[in-house]
Design an enzyme around this catalytic site. Structure first.
Site, PDB file in Angstrom:
ATOM      1  CB  SER A   1      47.897  38.674  58.150  1.00 46.33           C
ATOM      2  OG  SER A   1      48.764  39.448  57.397  1.00 46.33           O
TER       3      SER A   1
ATOM      4  CG  ASP B   1      40.135  43.113  41.124  1.00 44.71           C
ATOM      5  OD1 ASP B   1      41.186  43.789  41.162  1.00 44.71           O
ATOM      6  OD2 ASP B   1      39.611  42.732  40.059  1.00 44.71           O
TER       7      ASP B   1
ATOM      8  CG  ASP C   1      39.845  46.492  38.074  1.00 45.41           C
ATOM      9  OD1 ASP C   1      40.270  45.346  38.273  1.00 45.41           O
ATOM     10  OD2 ASP C   1      38.773  46.913  38.532  1.00 45.41           O
TER      11      ASP C   1
END
Lengths: 123, 819
Positions: free
Chosen positions: B279, B351, B354
Site C-alpha cells: 500500500s 516480523d 515466528d
C-alpha cells in the site's frame, strides 16, 4: 387437439399458481394428476405438460429478464455456459422444468390407460 | 402387469429428473431451483422500484429515528441520534448490500468453508483453524467485549445485520446463497473479530523463517548474512533517522551465543498470503500545498475482487461525523476523514510471526521440553462440519508459544525426533489490544492528541498510520504490538526449548517509530523498512523493496502548491524505479551476438525500443513488457541453481531484489553468477543473453511478432474476479497501467483497492474510488459502476454532508428507519 389445449391450459394456470407458494417440483405431481384425470393421447399429454410448465416459466422469466434481472441473467448465462445470452437462458430454464412436467404428464396419461384396459383412445 | 411398465418408467424418469435438478451435485448448483423464475436467481433482479427515493423502514429495535441519504454511487449517509442506532444502521445497510460477502469471509476466516462446499475445502478449513485464526478472534473478542464502547458498537452492528437477515425469505437470499445452496446464519460480534484476523493473516501471515533456516544450514552464517542482510543497501525508511530519541529504550534481551541450528525441514507452507500485497500513503504539510492546509492520500493494495473489499459509508452521530471505507462485517470506518482530521494505513512488514522448533518427549506428543523440563501440551479439538458427510474432528496441539500448525505431510529427516513447529503470532494475543476501539476513536478524533490516544490499543496487523489535521499537523507511525527482540530474533526458526529465545515482552506503544511535522514537510510509507538503523529496537528484516517509497518521496520533495489533484497524479504514477536502475546496465552488458538473437532484426528492434523506453508502465507500453520478463528471467537464472528447490531438495528463497541488484551491478566477479549445474563458467553477460532470448522467444510465441499486442496491459493482465471465482461475475484483462513496483501498484490480481485523497481545507474536501461498486448484487449496476473511473485513474468527489436535510445535487434517496 381440443383435449391437448384443455390439458395445456390447466397445467399452465395451475402450475403457475402452485409455484407461487410451493417449490418448483410441485409441477410433477400436478401434471401427473391432471393428465391422469383428463386422459388423452400420450403425445398430447407430454406436449401439454412440457409446454404448459415451460410457458409458466418462460413468461415470468422473460418479464424479469426485461425488468431488473437481465444483467444477472447474462452473467449466469456466461457461467453455465450459454455464451452470456440471457434469452437462451430463459428458453433453457423453461425447457428443463417443462421436461419434468412433460414426463409426469406422460406417466399420468399412460397410467390412466393401464388402469382402464380395453379402452384405446385414438385422436 | 406389463401394461404398467411404461407409466412407471415415465414416472421414474420424471422423479429422477426432478431430483437431479433440485439437488446440488458436487459443484453444480441445484439447477431448477436456481433457474426458477418463482424463487431462483431471476428474483434477485434490481429495478428502480427496489430502491425508492423515499421510504420508511420499520426496525423495532431502534431507539430513535435514523435518517439515511444515498448519493449517486449508492453510498449511505447515516444520521443517527445515538451510537446504538448508528452502528445498528451501519450493520443493517451493509448487510443489505453485502450480506453474502461478509458472511462468506467470516467462514473463510473461521475455517468453515467445508460446511458450504463439502470435502474439497477440508484441508483449507483445517489450516485456518490450525493457524489459530478462530483462536485469535476469540481472544480478541473477549477483550473487545470488556470495553463498554466496543461492546455497544459490536452488538449494535450485529443486531442491525440480524434485523436484515430476519427480513429475508429464501427467494430473497442474495444470489450466491442460491448458487451455492445454503442459507445465511445469524451474525455475532465474533464474526467481526474473525474478519480482523483475516486481515491480520493477509497482511502479516507471511514468514520466511523456515526458508532462511534451510539456507543457513546449507550455506552457513556468512553467506546468509551477505545475501540476506538485516538492512538493505538502498533504504528510504518510513521514519528516517535524524530526530533524537525522546524516550529511554528498554534493554534488549540478550541473544543466545550461537544461532540455533534448526533441523532442515521439507515442510512447505501450505498456504501463504501474497507477497505483493502492499500500500501507499502520503501526506504533505501546508507549506507545500496551495491551500496552506495539509493533504493526505492513501491507497491500500489488496487482492482485487468483486464484491469490492471496501464499502463506503458516512456515519453521523452525537459524537462524530466521519466518512470513509469500512470492511463489510466490521463496524466503524477503517480509512477516512472527518471535518478535522484524515487518516490512512499501509501494511508494516515487521516480523510478528515466528516458528519454534519443538522437542516432544515421545510420539504421543503430550509433553514438550522447555526451560529444562517437560511441559504439558494442551490439546484442542476442532469440529469441522462437512457438507454431506459426518463432522470431522481435528486435534490441534498448543504450547505456550502457540499452536502446532502443521502436523502431517512433512518429510521427517530424522526419524528419531519428529520435527514439529509451534507458531507464535501477534494475531493470537489480545491482552490490552482492541482494534475496533482504535478505529472508533480515530473516527471521532479532532486532533493529533486524539490520534495518539486512539492508536494505543491497536495491535494487529501492524500498520503505518498516517495522519493529517485541519490545524496543520502531519504525522506517521508504524503502529502495532511488536515483540521485544534481540537483533535478528525470529529471522530463522527458533529453539522452542530455550527460554532465552521466547519473546521477552513488547516494545512499549509509546516507543514505536514515529514522526510528527518533519522539517521536510511530508510523511509517507509504502511498506518499506519502518525505521532507520538508529532506531533502538529490531523490528524485522524483510520489507517491501524501496521503489515505491523512494519514488513517492522523490516526488513529494519537490511538490509546491500541491492540490488534491497533484496527489491523485502521484497515486497513478507508473514509473518503475527498478527498470530505471537496471535497464541501462542490462542493455550495455547484453552481448550482441548470434546466439542471443540480439543481432537478428527483431532483436535489434526490441533493443532499440527498450533503449528509448522511459520506464513508464503504461497500459500500451511494449518496453515494460520486455523489461519485466527479461529482468524476471535474469533473476530466475541467477538464483535458481543456488536457491531453487532442486538445489537442496527443501524450500529456500531468493535474495531480495535490493541485494540481487547490488550483486549484478557491483560484483561482476561473484561466484553466484555461475550456473553450478553446467560445466562452463557463466558470467552476467551470459545470463543476460540467455534471459533475453527467453523473453523474446516466449513473447513471440504468446503474442506473435513484436507489435502493439506486446502491450504491458496484455502481459500483466489485471483480473478482478468474483470472490467465489464465478466466470462472468468479474472483469478479466482490465486495460490499465501500473505494476507491482510502481506507485500505481496494479498487478495481475492485486492493486489499489481504494484510492483516497483528502484536502483538509475548510470545509474538508475528499476524493475516492474503488474498483467495483457499493452493491454486492451482481444484478445491480452499482456492482461495478466505479470500475471505469478507477481504471482511468480518476477519483469521485466524496459527498460529505453536515446535516441529514442538507441539499446536494448528487443525493438521490432519503430513507427513514423508524422503530
Amino acid at each position: 387437439m381440443k383435449s391437448f389445449f384443455i390439458l395445456f391450459l390447466l397445467i399452465f394456470v395451475l402450475a403457475s399458481l402452485a409455484q407461487l407458494l410451493l417449490p418448483w417440483w410441485v409441477v410433477g405431481p400436478l401434471c401427473l394428476g391432471l393428465a391422469a384425470w383428463r386422459g388423452g393421447s400420450a403425445r398430447a399429454a407430454f406436449g401439454a405438460g412440457l409446454l404448459g410448465v415451460a410457458l409458466g416459466w418462460w413468461l415470468p422469466a422473460a418479464w424479469l429478464n426485461l425488468n431488473g434481472a437481465g444483467l444477472l441473467a447474462s452473467r449466469v448465462a456466461t457461467l453455465l455456459p450459454l455464451g452470456g445470452n440471457s434469452w437462451l437462458l430463459v428458453l433453457v430454464s423453461g425447457l428443463l422444468a417443462g421436461l419434468v412436467g412433460g414426463l409426469a404428464a406422460l406417466a399420468g396419461a399412460w397410467g390412466r390407460r393401464a388402469s382402464t384396459p380395453g379402452i384405446h383412445q385414438v385422436h | 402387469m406389463l401394461r404398467w411398465l411404461k407409466p412407471v418408467l415415465a414416472l421414474l424418469s420424471a422423479v429422477v429428473l426432478a431430483w437431479v435438478l433440485n439437488t446440488k451435485q458436487g459443484d453444480v448448483p441445484p439447477v431448477a431451483r436456481l433457474l426458477s423464475p418463482y424463487g431462483g436467481f431471476w428474483q434477485n433482479g434490481e429495478t428502480a422500484a427496489d430502491f425508492p427515493d423515499q421510504q420508511t423502514l420499520r426496525l423495532p429495535a431502534l431507539h430513535q429515528t435514523v435518517r439515511v441519504r444515498f448519493d449517486d454511487r449508492r453510498v449511505p449517509h447515516i444520521f443517527a441520534e445515538n451510537d446504538h442506532d448508528l452502528y445498528y444502521a451501519q450493520g443493517y445497510l451493509t448487510a443489505r448490500d453485502r450480506l453474502w460477502q461478509m458472511e462468506f469471509m467470516t467462514r473463510v476466516a473461521a475455517g468453515r468453508i467445508s460446511e458450504v462446499v463439502g470435502e474439497r475445502a477440508l484441508e483449507y478449513d483445517r489450516f485456518q483453524r490450525r493457524m489459530g485464526l478462530p483462536f485469535g478472534a476469540e481472544n480478541s473478542l473477549r477483550e473487545m467485549l470488556k470495553n463498554d464502547t466496543t461492546r455497544l458498537v459490536l452488538e449494535s452492528y450485529a443486531a442491525g445485520v440480524n434485523a436484515y437477515i430476519g427480513q429475508l425469505s429464501p427467494k430473497e437470499y442474495p444470489f450466491e446463497y442460491k448458487m451455492l445452496d445454503y442459507a445465511p446464519e445469524p451474525w455475532t460480534p465474533l464474526k467481526s473479530a474473525l474478519l480482523l484476523k483475516l486481515m491480520a493473516w493477509d497482511l502479516s501471515g507471511r514468514s520466511d523463517d523456515l526458508r532462511l533456516s534451510n539456507i543457513l544450514s546449507k550455506y552457513g552464517p556468512e553467506v546468509t548474512r551477505d545475501l540476506f542482510p538485516d538492512f538493505p543497501f538502498r533504504a528510504d525508511p518510513v521514519v528516517p533517522d535524524g530526530a533524537p530519541l525522546d524516550f529511554q529504550p528498554l534493554p534488549l534481551p540478550p541473544a543466545p551465543p550461537l544461532p540455533f541450528a534448526a533441523a532442515v525441514s521439507g515442510l512447505v507452507p501450505s498456504r501463504e498470503p501474497d507477497a505483493e500485497l502492499g500500500s501507499n500513503n502520503f501526506a504533505v504539510a501546508g507549506s507545500r500545498t496551495a491551500s496552506g492546509k495539509p493533504l493526505l492520500a492513501n491507497d491500500p493494495h489488496l487482492q482485487l475482487n468483486l464484491p469490492s473489499i471496501w464499502y463506503q459509508v458516512q456515519l453521523h452521530g452525537p459524537t462524530q461525523n466521519v466518512y470513509g471505507v469500512t470492511i463489510p462485517g466490521a463496524p466503524a470506518v477503517i480509512i477516512g476523514f472527518n471535518a478535522d482530521v484524515a487518516w490512512g494505513v499501509t501494511n508494516v512488514g515487521g516480523d510478528v510471526l515466528d516458528w519454534y522448533q519443538l522437542k516432544f518427549k515421545d510420539a504421543s506428543r503430550r509433553e514438550y521440553w522447555h526451560a529444562g523440563r517437560w511441559k504439558p501440551v494442551r490439546r484442542m479439538v476442532e469440529r469441522i462440519a462437512v457438507r454431506g458427510l459426518p463432522d470431522r474432528l481435528d486435534t490441534v496441539l498448543y504450547t505456550h508459544h502457540g499452536p502446532v500448525v502443521y502436523d502431517q505431510n512433512e518429510t521427517v529427516f530424522n526419524q528419531q525426533t519428529p520435527v514439529r513447529h509451534a507458531l507464535r503470532w501477534t494475531a493470537h494475543e489480545a491482552t490490552g489490544a482492541n482494534e475496533v476501539l482504535a478505529f472508533v476513536k480515530l473516527n471521532r478524533a479532532r486532533n493529533y492528541a486524539d490520534y495518539d490516544r486512539a492508536l494505543r490499543t491497536y495491535a494487529s496487523p501492524a500498520q503505518n498510520f498516517i495522519f493529517a489535521s485541519r490545524t496543520g499537523d502531519v504525522a506517521i507511525r508504524p503502529n502495532g504490538r511488536f515483540p521485544l527482540k534481540y537483533a535478528g530474533q525470529g529471522k530463522f526458526i527458533l529453539d522452542g526449548s530455550d527460554p532465552r529465545q521466547d519473546w521477552q515482552g513488547w516494545i512499549p506503544m509509546s516507543q514505536t517509530p514515529r514522526v510528527l511535522n518533519p522539517a521536510r514537510g511530508y510523511v509517507s510509507s509504502a511498506n518499506q523498512h519502518s525505521a532507520g538503523p538508529g532506531y533502538p529496537y529490531y523490528l524485522g528484516w524483510d520489507y517491501a523493496p524501496w521503489d515505491r517509497a523512494h519514488r513517492i518521496n522523490g516526488q513529494l520533495a519537490h511538490m509546491r502548491q500541491a492540490t488534491a489533484d497533484t496527489l491523485r497524479v502521484l497515486q497513478n504514477d507508473d514509473l518503475g524505479l527498478n527498470a530505471q536502475r537496471m535497464l541501462p546496465w542490462m542493455l550495455t552488458n547484453l552481448p550482441v551476438t548470434e546466439a542471443s538473437g540480439a543481432t537478428a532484426a527483431p532483436g535489434a528492434a526490441a533493443r532499440r525500443l527498450l533503449a528509448r523506453w522511459k520506464y513508464h508502465y503504461s497500459a500500451e507500453s511494449v518496453g515494460a513488457t520486455l523489461f519485466e520478463l527479461w529482468y524476471q528471467e535474469l533473476v530466475q537464472r541467477l538464483w535458481e541453481d543456488d536457491f531453487g528447490k532442486s538445489a537442496i531438495g527443501s524450500k529456500m528463497r531468493f535474495p531480495a531484489r535490493d541485494r540481487t541488484n547490488q550483486l549484478l551491478l557491483a560484483e561482476p566477479g561473484s561466484p553466484w553468477l555461475d550456473d553450478r549445474r553446467t560445466t562452463q563458467k557463466e558470467t552476467a553477460p551470459d545470463l543476460l543473453a540467455a534471459s533475453w532470448k527467453f523473453a523474446m522467444d516466449s513473447l513471440t510465441r504468446k503474442f506473435g511478432p513484436m507489435g502493439p499486442k506486446w502491450a504491458w496491459a496484455n502481459q500483466k493482465s489485471t483480473d478482478i474476479n468474483h470472490l467465489a471465482q464465478l466466470p462472468g461475475f468479474g472483469h478479466a484483462d482490465v486495460w490499465c497501467g501500473g505494476s507491482p513496483g510502481s506507485v500505481n501498484a496494479t498487478g495481475a490480481r492485486n492493486g489499489p483497492s481504494w484510492r483516497m485523497v483528502v484536502d483538509l481545507a475548510t470545509p474538508v474536501r475528499a476524493y475516492g474510488i474503488f474498483p467495483g461498486g457499493q452493491s454486492g448484487n451482481p444484478a445491480s449496476v452499482y456492482y461495478d459502476d466505479m470500475l471505469e473511473s478507477w481504471r482511468t485513474g480518476r477519483l469521485d468527489e466524496l459527498v460529505f454532508l453536515q446535516a441529514a436535510d442538507e441539499n446536494h445535487p448528487r443525493l438521490q434517496a432519503a430513507w427513514r428507519l423508524e422503530k
